[in-house]
Design a protein around this motif. Structure first.
Motif, PDB file in Angstrom:
ATOM      1  N   GLU A  13       0.832  -1.212   0.000  1.00 30.14           N
ATOM      2  CA  GLU A  13       0.000   0.000   0.000  1.00 30.14           C
ATOM      3  C   GLU A  13       0.865   1.260   0.000  1.00 30.14           C
ATOM      4  O   GLU A  13       0.560   2.230  -0.682  1.00 30.14           O
ATOM      5  CB  GLU A  13      -0.945  -0.004   1.207  1.00 30.14           C
ATOM      6  CG  GLU A  13      -1.882   1.185   1.259  1.00 30.14           C
ATOM      7  CD  GLU A  13      -2.829   1.290   0.060  1.00 30.14           C
ATOM      8  OE1 GLU A  13      -3.256   2.422  -0.250  1.00 30.14           O
ATOM      9  OE2 GLU A  13      -3.143   0.266  -0.569  1.00 30.14           O
ATOM     10  N   LYS A  15       3.842   1.562  -1.297  1.00 31.94           N
ATOM     11  CA  LYS A  15       4.375   1.689  -2.652  1.00 31.94           C
ATOM     12  C   LYS A  15       3.338   2.303  -3.582  1.00 31.94           C
ATOM     13  O   LYS A  15       3.640   3.210  -4.360  1.00 31.94           O
ATOM     14  CB  LYS A  15       4.817   0.330  -3.192  1.00 31.94           C
ATOM     15  CG  LYS A  15       5.337   0.404  -4.618  1.00 31.94           C
ATOM     16  CD  LYS A  15       5.656  -0.966  -5.186  1.00 31.94           C
ATOM     17  CE  LYS A  15       6.068  -0.847  -6.643  1.00 31.94           C
ATOM     18  NZ  LYS A  15       6.146  -2.141  -7.301  1.00 31.94           N
ATOM     19  N   SER A  16       2.111   1.836  -3.485  1.00 32.24           N
ATOM     20  CA  SER A  16       1.040   2.351  -4.328  1.00 32.24           C
ATOM     21  C   SER A  16       0.794   3.837  -4.067  1.00 32.24           C
ATOM     22  O   SER A  16       0.648   4.633  -4.998  1.00 32.24           O
ATOM     23  CB  SER A  16      -0.235   1.543  -4.082  1.00 32.24           C
ATOM     24  OG  SER A  16      -1.299   2.051  -4.831  1.00 32.24           O
ATOM     25  N   GLN A  17       0.757   4.215  -2.791  1.00 32.96           N
ATOM     26  CA  GLN A  17       0.542   5.623  -2.435  1.00 32.96           C
ATOM     27  C   GLN A  17       1.710   6.485  -2.915  1.00 32.96           C
ATOM     28  O   GLN A  17       1.503   7.598  -3.425  1.00 32.96           O
ATOM     29  CB  GLN A  17       0.363   5.762  -0.924  1.00 32.96           C
ATOM     30  CG  GLN A  17      -0.931   5.186  -0.423  1.00 32.96           C
ATOM     31  CD  GLN A  17      -1.017   5.181   1.104  1.00 32.96           C
ATOM     32  OE1 GLN A  17      -0.057   5.476   1.804  1.00 32.96           O
ATOM     33  NE2 GLN A  17      -2.179   4.838   1.612  1.00 32.96           N
ATOM     34  N   GLN A  19       3.761   5.825  -5.454  1.00 30.62           N
ATOM     35  CA  GLN A  19       3.701   5.925  -6.913  1.00 30.62           C
ATOM     36  C   GLN A  19       2.693   6.987  -7.347  1.00 30.62           C
ATOM     37  O   GLN A  19       2.974   7.773  -8.256  1.00 30.62           O
ATOM     38  CB  GLN A  19       3.321   4.576  -7.526  1.00 30.62           C
ATOM     39  CG  GLN A  19       4.456   3.592  -7.554  1.00 30.62           C
ATOM     40  CD  GLN A  19       4.028   2.240  -8.089  1.00 30.62           C
ATOM     41  OE1 GLN A  19       3.002   1.697  -7.705  1.00 30.62           O
ATOM     42  NE2 GLN A  19       4.840   1.682  -8.970  1.00 30.62           N
ATOM     43  N   ALA A  20       1.540   7.021  -6.696  1.00 31.39           N
ATOM     44  CA  ALA A  20       0.520   8.012  -7.039  1.00 31.39           C
ATOM     45  C   ALA A  20       1.010   9.424  -6.739  1.00 31.39           C
ATOM     46  O   ALA A  20       0.847  10.340  -7.558  1.00 31.39           O
ATOM     47  CB  ALA A  20      -0.777   7.720  -6.276  1.00 31.39           C
ATOM     48  N   LEU A  21       1.628   9.610  -5.575  1.00 39.77           N
ATOM     49  CA  LEU A  21       2.149  10.922  -5.204  1.00 39.77           C
ATOM     50  C   LEU A  21       3.217  11.379  -6.192  1.00 39.77           C
ATOM     51  O   LEU A  21       3.165  12.499  -6.710  1.00 39.77           O
ATOM     52  CB  LEU A  21       2.736  10.879  -3.792  1.00 39.77           C
ATOM     53  CG  LEU A  21       3.531  12.113  -3.366  1.00 39.77           C
ATOM     54  CD1 LEU A  21       2.623  13.334  -3.288  1.00 39.77           C
ATOM     55  CD2 LEU A  21       4.242  11.861  -2.066  1.00 39.77           C
ATOM     56  N   ALA A  23       3.773  10.378  -9.224  1.00 41.25           N
ATOM     57  CA  ALA A  23       3.181  10.614 -10.545  1.00 41.25           C
ATOM     58  C   ALA A  23       2.581  12.012 -10.614  1.00 41.25           C
ATOM     59  O   ALA A  23       2.735  12.712 -11.617  1.00 41.25           O
ATOM     60  CB  ALA A  23       2.134   9.552 -10.867  1.00 41.25           C
ATOM     61  N   ASP A  24       1.920  12.428  -9.536  1.00 42.42           N
ATOM     62  CA  ASP A  24       1.358  13.788  -9.476  1.00 42.42           C
ATOM     63  C   ASP A  24       2.450  14.843  -9.559  1.00 42.42           C
ATOM     64  O   ASP A  24       2.214  15.958 -10.018  1.00 42.42           O
ATOM     65  CB  ASP A  24       0.555  13.995  -8.192  1.00 42.42           C
ATOM     66  CG  ASP A  24      -0.798  13.304  -8.224  1.00 42.42           C
ATOM     67  OD1 ASP A  24      -1.233  12.870  -9.318  1.00 42.42           O
ATOM     68  OD2 ASP A  24      -1.417  13.186  -7.154  1.00 42.42           O
ATOM     69  N   ASP A  28       8.911   9.294 -11.120  1.00 45.10           N
ATOM     70  CA  ASP A  28       8.681   7.891 -10.826  1.00 45.10           C
ATOM     71  C   ASP A  28       9.443   7.560  -9.545  1.00 45.10           C
ATOM     72  O   ASP A  28      10.186   8.400  -9.017  1.00 45.10           O
ATOM     73  CB  ASP A  28       9.103   6.987 -11.986  1.00 45.10           C
ATOM     74  CG  ASP A  28      10.565   7.139 -12.373  1.00 45.10           C
ATOM     75  OD1 ASP A  28      11.362   7.663 -11.568  1.00 45.10           O
ATOM     76  OD2 ASP A  28      10.926   6.715 -13.472  1.00 45.10           O
ATOM     77  N   LYS A  74       2.835  13.006   4.283  1.00 41.77           N
ATOM     78  CA  LYS A  74       2.716  13.234   2.846  1.00 41.77           C
ATOM     79  C   LYS A  74       3.157  14.631   2.430  1.00 41.77           C
ATOM     80  O   LYS A  74       3.404  14.874   1.267  1.00 41.77           O
ATOM     81  CB  LYS A  74       1.266  13.024   2.403  1.00 41.77           C
ATOM     82  CG  LYS A  74       0.786  11.603   2.582  1.00 41.77           C
ATOM     83  CD  LYS A  74      -0.637  11.460   2.148  1.00 41.77           C
ATOM     84  CE  LYS A  74      -1.122  10.047   2.365  1.00 41.77           C
ATOM     85  NZ  LYS A  74      -2.531   9.890   2.023  1.00 41.77           N
TER      86      LYS A  74
END
Length: 92
Positions: A13, A15-17, A19-21, A23-24, A28, A74
């Motif tokens: 989870e 890693k997923s968060q 990656q999303a951050l 990407a914004d 990468d 974050k």
């Protein structure tokens, strides 16, 4: 510059968060980790404050959404808005 691989293990989870951050932010994970490593070498330590709590935020007036992001790890706050970007551009 010769490159090499680093393998790390992390929570799925997280890693997923991340990656999303990133990407914004137009990044990468590899680029973000390289930024962290460059900052660590430049500062000769962890390039951000590590603390047990958010006590340093008690006297700051922040919007709730920002405070929530800071507490969740974050969002980070710099005393000088331009300093982190100036340091970053020195390395790139």
């Amino acid at each position: 510059m010769m490159s090499t691989n680093i393998n790390i293990r992390t929570d799925k989870e997280l890693k997923s968060q991340a990656q999303a951050l990133f990407a914004d932010l137009g990044l990468d994970i590899s680029t973000a980790v390289n930024i962290f490593l460059r900052q660590a070498v430049y500062k000769q330590g962890i390039p951000f404050e590590i603390s047990k709590s958010a006590d340093n935020l008690k006297n700051k007036k922040l919007p709730f959404s920002t405070l929530k992001g800071v507490l969740a790890g974050k969002v980070t706050m710099a005393d000088d808005f331009d300093a982190p970007m100036e340091e970053f551009t020195e390395y790139m």
